[in-house]
Structure formats: C-alpha cells, structure tokens
Design a protein around this motif. Structure first.
Motif: not given
Length: 424
Positions: A371-384
């Motif tokens: 929601n804050n505009g972070k790129p999806a691939h960065e969010v996925i990597e961070h989540l994993a």
C-alpha cells in the motif's frame, strides 16, 4: 478435553464371577443407566462414562484421572445401597490396555456364557447410544466402543465364531427337548417380547412346536411377535388364566419384580393334574419367584443353570475363538497406537497456531508495504525472508544450546523431525 492424564478404567461382574442373586442387585434399568452415568460425571468420578447392564453382566467403563477404581467400587455400592465389601469377591478390575482388550472380547462374544453369541453386541450398541445421546461419552470412549463394534464385525466375517445357532434361548429350547422329547403336542408360554424371547420362539418353531402363547406388558408388542409365529397374545395380567395350558414357560422381561408367582404356578399344577411344567427364567432380576422351584412337577432353571447345556455348544467354536483372539491382539495395538498419538495432538495444534499467528502478522506487514508503494517483488522477497527467519529462530536457538549441552539426542531428533539429509 485433553486425555494426557486420563486413564481408562473398567469395573464389573458377570456370569463367571457372580451368581444371579448378586447380579440382579447391581442391575441397571435404562433410566438408571442414564442417571448413573450423569451422576458419575457430576460427582467428578469420571470425565466420560458408559454403563453396560444385561442379565449376564454389569460393567462400568469410564475415563478418569484416578489411578484406580476404588472410588467407583464405593460409588457402585452406594448407588445400589449395598456394602461395597460384599461386592469385592465378585468384581473384576481393568485399566488402560486391559480395558481395550476386555471390551473387544465382550463385543466379539468371547466373554459370553455362549461363546460367540451376537446379542451382547446389540446390548453394547444400545448402552453406547444411550450414553452418547445424554452426552456422557466423549472422544476416548466413543473411539473405544466404535472400534469394538468394528472388530466384532471383523471377527464374525473372518472366523466361524457365529456359524452355529447357539444362544441362551437356544440352550433353553435344547434343555426342554431333553425333558419333553418332541414338541408337536406341547404348548409354550413366552413371557416378554424382546430379542431373547423372539429367538426362543424361533427355535421352538423350528423344532416342531405348534402352539405358542406370548405374554407381554404391552399387548400390541405381544401381538406382533405372536403373529409372526402363529401364536396367541395376552397381557401379563392374563397369565394365570393361561398358565395351566403351558408345558414350557420361558420368561425374559425387564420387570424389577417377579411376574410369575408361587401361588399362580401351584394353581396351574392342580389344573394340569400333576403334568409337569418346564420353566426357564432368563431374566435378571428374576421373573419367576424363587420358591416356584420347590414345587413338585416343576423343572425350574435360571440362566446360570443353562451353563451345562451351553458347554456342548462351546467345542465347535473353540478354534474360531483362537483366531478371534489373534484379531483382537492386533486391534488392541491399533487402538493403543491411536490413543498414544493423542499426546502429540495438543503440541501439533499449538505449533500450527503459532505458525499461523506469525504468518498473519507478516502478511499484514507485507500488505502495508504494498500500500505504501513498495515493488511487489521486494515485498515477496522480504516476506519470505522474514517468515523463514521468524519460524526458525526459536528452534535454531534451542539446537545451539543443545550442542553446547552435548544433547546429541535432541540434535538427532531435530534431523529426524525435519527430515534433514545426512552430512556428506
């Protein structure tokens, strides 16, 4: 409810351990079974309870945290207004795995007066259904009884335990044959209309009996049974009017008091001009007043007296019983394996809940990042990355400590638990 500290206990007496005079004192009617099971739970003597009560046995099956069944023995005495010490010589006591084996043997007919008889299975099912309906049984006893029913079916299917038609009813008819020979001129009075009486009626008819009178508290039930065997239906109150006709009397009701009295039989004998009457009282409590046996020209037998006749039928089932015991040995192990597995269920649930809480927390953080505009691939990597680190943090800390403490057993358990490959 956790069963980690719970124990299976069984307490009872049967035709092998107690005479009918004792068994009838601890008999439970259907209403008493319900009340007694509820009382056991309300008084904290049991977490789950099922009571089995037939003419040949009374048994209490409970799940309890108690180490032994001494409190159950005391309760049984109180409930039936008996001195518990008078019962001690007649009672058997089982716990844990012994309970499982005993129930499977009972359900399969291996503990019955007539080896392999099927009636007890129906009686167990009724007792369990009653407990289930009134919510006095839970996970452990439900599993035990249902397992018992399945094993009994397997025993009947895989062995010849039920191949010959033997039962208490059959034994009663066989004994009558020894006294009267042929039945073609005999009249039978059947008192009651339950399964045992129905079996007796069937055996009598198959052996040539032509005339049958069925007496029951409910006339309609008597009519249903009488119609099936071309008999005549009467109420219990009408018995004195028809007793003199009867050469054979077989009684099996649920009456708490005798339904056939000394004077009634005495009057019938006078009318019969000393022709004998053969009476079998299968009921517990007894349907026939005990003094009737003192009358000349009366042959009175109780369920216990049938034992000798029944022995003839045991030999053909002996080999089948050995096969049944082997099946039961295996099925006891299966049940105990299931029960032991319950100790891990609570830990598994806690582990899943813990992992779910971590996942939900990290997923919510990932949504905020998106929601804050972070790129999806960065969010996925961070989540994993976060999910892996968070889930493995506590186990890794514990394993490092185990290594320092030289707890090789814990390290090896972790390898086994997570299916880790061996080092090269």
């Amino acid at each position: 409810m956790s069963h980690r500290n719970s124990r299976l206990l069984a307490l009872g007496l049967n035709h092998n351990t107690a005479p009918v005079a004792i068994r009838e004192q601890v008999n439970f009617t259907t209403a008493m079974q319900i009340n007694a099971c509820q009382q056991l739970i309300q008084e904290g003597l049991a977490e789950e309870a099922v009571i089995v009560s037939t003419c040949n046995r009374t048994e209490l099956y409970v799940v309890s945290e108690a180490e032994n069944d001494l409190s159950l023995v005391a309760w049984l005495g109180r409930y039936h207004q008996l001195d518990p010490t008078t019962l001690n010589d007649y009672l058997y006591h089982y716990s844990q795995q012994q309970v499982v084996r005993h129930l499977l043997r009972v359900a399969s007919g291996l503990d019955s007066m007539v080896l392999g008889e099927p009636q007890i299975l129906g009686q167990l099912k009724s007792a369990y259904a009653l407990a289930k309906e009134h919510q006095t049984t839970g996970k452990l006893l439900s599993k035990l009884f249902e397992h018992g029913f399945a094993v009994a079916k397997q025993v009947r299917t895989d062995t010849a335990i039920g191949s010959s038609p033997v039962s208490v009813a059959f034994a009663a008819v066989r004994l009558a044959q020894q006294i009267f020979g042929q039945f073609d001129t005999s009249t039978a009075l059947l008192i009651g209309a339950g399964e045992t009486i129905e079996l007796a009626a069937r055996h009598l008819r198959e052996n040539g009996l032509k005339r049958m009178v069925v007496a029951n508290r409910t006339l309609e039930r008597a009519r249903l049974l009488a119609k099936e065997f071309a008999g005549y239906a009467i109420t219990l109150e009408e018995i004195p009017d028809h007793l003199a006709e009867a050469d054979i009397v077989i009684a099996s009701t649920a009456s708490p008091e005798p339904v056939l009295l000394f004077e009634q039989v005495q009057n019938a004998l006078k009318a019969r001009k000393r022709r004998p009457i053969f009476i079998v009282d299968i009921a517990v409590p007894r349907d026939v007043e005990g003094r009737v046996g003192e009358l000349k020209d009366v042959y009175l037998y109780t369920v216990d007296d049938l034992n000798e006749v029944i022995q003839e039928n045991l030999r053909s089932r002996a080999q089948a019983a050995l096969q049944a015991e082997e099946i039961i040995d295996t099925q006891v192990v299966h049940f105990m394996d299931w029960w032991h597995s319950l100790s891990a269920v609570d830990t598994i649930c806690r582990l899943r809940d813990h992992a779910t809480d971590i996942r939900n927390d990290l997923v919510n953080k990932a949504k905020r990042m998106l929601n804050n505009g972070k790129p999806a691939h960065e969010v996925i990597e961070h989540l994993a990355h976060q999910l892996t680190n968070t889930l493995l943090h506590a186990p890794c800390v514990q394993l490092r400590q185990a290594g320092s403490d030289k707890r090789d057993d814990l390290v090896l358990s972790a390898r086994h638990l997570f299916r880790l490959p061996e080092n090269d």
